[in-house]
Design a protein around this motif. Sequence first.
Motif, mmCIF file in Angstrom:
data_model
loop_
_atom_site.group_PDB
_atom_site.id
_atom_site.type_symbol
_atom_site.label_atom_id
_atom_site.label_comp_id
_atom_site.label_asym_id
_atom_site.label_seq_id
_atom_site.Cartn_x
_atom_site.Cartn_y
_atom_site.Cartn_z
ATOM 1 N N ARG A 24 50.403 37.972 40.623
ATOM 2 C CA ARG A 24 49.157 38.130 38.630
ATOM 3 C C ARG A 24 47.989 38.040 39.545
ATOM 4 N NH1 ARG A 24 47.771 36.479 33.057
ATOM 5 N NH2 ARG A 24 45.758 37.196 32.757
ATOM 6 N N LYS A 27 47.449 40.140 42.301
ATOM 7 C CA LYS A 27 47.161 41.588 41.398
ATOM 8 C C LYS A 27 45.604 41.919 41.013
ATOM 9 C CE LYS A 27 48.938 45.869 39.348
ATOM 10 N NZ LYS A 27 49.789 46.289 38.946
ATOM 11 N N ASN A 28 45.296 40.787 40.798
ATOM 12 C CA ASN A 28 43.905 40.912 40.306
ATOM 13 C C ASN A 28 42.866 40.535 41.496
ATOM 14 O OD1 ASN A 28 44.642 37.815 37.728
ATOM 15 N ND2 ASN A 28 44.825 39.702 37.260
ATOM 16 N N PHE A 29 43.214 40.777 43.011
ATOM 17 C CA PHE A 29 42.439 40.355 43.939
ATOM 18 C C PHE A 29 43.085 41.524 44.553
ATOM 19 C CE2 PHE A 29 41.831 36.265 42.042
ATOM 20 C CZ PHE A 29 39.731 36.745 41.673
ATOM 21 N N GLY A 30 43.451 42.689 44.422
ATOM 22 C CA GLY A 30 43.891 43.024 45.422
ATOM 23 C C GLY A 30 45.267 43.087 46.859
ATOM 24 N N ILE B 135 34.237 37.156 36.965
ATOM 25 C CA ILE B 135 34.769 37.171 38.092
ATOM 26 C C ILE B 135 35.290 38.235 38.420
ATOM 27 C CG2 ILE B 135 36.955 36.018 39.459
ATOM 28 C CD1 ILE B 135 37.203 33.937 37.725
ATOM 29 N N SER B 137 37.412 41.742 40.342
ATOM 30 C CA SER B 137 38.304 41.266 40.092
ATOM 31 C C SER B 137 38.762 43.474 40.731
ATOM 32 C CB SER B 137 39.484 40.728 39.414
ATOM 33 O OG SER B 137 38.776 41.212 37.608
ATOM 34 N N ASN B 138 40.466 42.892 40.725
ATOM 35 C CA ASN B 138 40.746 44.482 40.929
ATOM 36 C C ASN B 138 40.193 45.507 39.913
ATOM 37 O OD1 ASN B 138 42.032 46.982 41.615
ATOM 38 N ND2 ASN B 138 43.952 45.960 41.925
ATOM 39 N N TYR B 141 43.410 46.201 38.041
ATOM 40 C CA TYR B 141 44.210 44.507 36.168
ATOM 41 C C TYR B 141 43.126 43.669 36.760
ATOM 42 C CZ TYR B 141 47.950 41.185 35.385
ATOM 43 O OH TYR B 141 48.939 40.249 33.968
ATOM 44 N N PRO B 142 42.665 43.532 35.527
ATOM 45 C CA PRO B 142 40.726 43.021 36.086
ATOM 46 C C PRO B 142 41.362 41.277 35.373
ATOM 47 C CG PRO B 142 40.619 44.204 34.688
ATOM 48 C CD PRO B 142 41.888 45.351 35.604
ATOM 49 N N SER B 143 42.354 41.698 34.384
ATOM 50 C CA SER B 143 42.389 40.250 33.367
ATOM 51 C C SER B 143 43.273 39.380 34.576
ATOM 52 C CB SER B 143 42.978 40.705 32.564
ATOM 53 O OG SER B 143 43.666 39.592 31.547
ATOM 54 N N LEU B 144 42.228 37.614 34.212
ATOM 55 C CA LEU B 144 43.290 36.893 35.068
ATOM 56 C C LEU B 144 44.142 36.282 34.321
ATOM 57 C CD1 LEU B 144 40.352 37.821 36.985
ATOM 58 C CD2 LEU B 144 41.382 35.253 38.000
ATOM 59 N N ASN B 145 44.121 35.091 34.213
ATOM 60 C CA ASN B 145 45.205 33.871 33.779
ATOM 61 C C ASN B 145 43.752 32.673 33.560
ATOM 62 O OD1 ASN B 145 46.613 30.958 34.648
ATOM 63 N ND2 ASN B 145 47.214 32.192 33.131
#
Lengths: 256, 256
Positions: A24, A27-30, B135, B137-138, B141-145
Amino acid sequence: MVLAGIRIILVEPAGSRNVGSIARVMKNFGLHHLILVNPQCSCLGAEAKQMAVHAQDVLESAVVVAKLTDALQGCKRAIATTARPRDWDIPLEHPSIALPWLLEPAAQPAALIFGREDSGLTNEELNYAQRFIRIPSNPEYPSLNLAAAVGICCYQLGESLESFSPEDNSSQESPKTDLAPLEVVEAYHQQLESLLLKIGYLYPHTAPSRMEKFRQMYHRTQLQNREVAMLRGVLRQMEWALSHQVEEGRSEGVME
Amino acid sequence: MVLAGIRIILVEPAGSRNVGSIARVMKNFGLHHLILVNPQCSCLGAEAKQMAVHAQDVLESAVVVAKLTDALQGCKRAIATTARPRDWDIPLEHPSIALPWLLEPAAQPAALIFGREDSGLTNEELNYAQRFIRIPSNPEYPSLNLAAAVGICCYQLGESLESFSPEDNSSQESPKTDLAPLEVVEAYHQQLESLLLKIGYLYPHTAPSRMEKFRQMYHRTQLQNREVAMLRGVLRQMEWALSHQVEEGRSEGVME
């Protein structure tokens, strides 16, 4: 895309939830390339899927290999993460200092290596990397969760990319480099070790620790393809000379 | 201690494992003050304890309150985190820009507020903060845990703190190096050249240009004294082997 050229390599992960969380945050950071070396769990199973949420694609394209060298196949540069200072004097760098080095186009594909949840990477595994990072943390409790460590490194890679202008860097540091892939450098190390054993510079019981020093030195050098070819040419010539001697019967001699 | 003056506030967390992971990563970076606002799980129970590992003290001293305003009691400054741009025109700042603002002594106690795992903070809740961070992010899929987001903010707080006190930094970066003086490296190069001539790898007319390549490579490595000693040891051993052969009469051979 430069972030997509970085592999995240997990050596013997044992927590499938960690692996899912890592997919996860990658993917959040590419980042997309996940490689598991000899996983100790059903690391791509149901729990991993649950934690990956919308990063199922990263899990599905993850590659499982038996050995770290397989995971590094084709990589030009590798950085390993380590939590604690070890009994060697290789510098542990700050992530913000070392990670931009993986973003240079000449470096890719590049690898960022993480060790086991409980015990990290062995010295032998660390030796496959050229640089080493430690995430600065509280001395009272420095040990980060694996997924937290990967998340922080992915964040830092994204940060580095933002402040990164490839033209400046590449012209400054690496004038048309032709970096040798790590497996090519490793083949040289093995040829060197076998020669050093043959001439009596190494003994079987001292070879691993002494070869560590050679690996550290040559990894730091960032050998180019033509340099590895040159070094291997020297070894070949020495082997030729030695094989002649052996045929003629090698005399015993005391070393200085 | 300035990091200990920052409260991590979780609004309606629903995952006890997340809460445990957050306690761990807080302690990893020197934060201790955890406040849960109207938690939606038994957020300090067994699962949290399992994930907290050696940060049980952070869990045990965590405070549960009913409302965000209770959690903010006494705070001088508060920053809220949010994943997505909302229908208001307050700027979302980068963590590295906004977080140092919580470290100023005048700001403390200070608060860093995180929303629900699934839906973040409401506009009303956001309004209790003075600044807002996102933060980067991509976009795919920007949503971080939640635990990943807290971990990254704790790391960034630590980074911001370090840039206040540069003396901590320098000790970490430069290991005890023992760089070899250039004349020592040059002596190695000359010994190498003479050996390479002896074994027929170099010829007198090609030696200078070829030795240039070796010099470039080893200079780039920045050899340490013990590494030069190691490399010279290899040459000595090779010379010993060769001199034996020469005494015994070297046979002519065609090189590949």
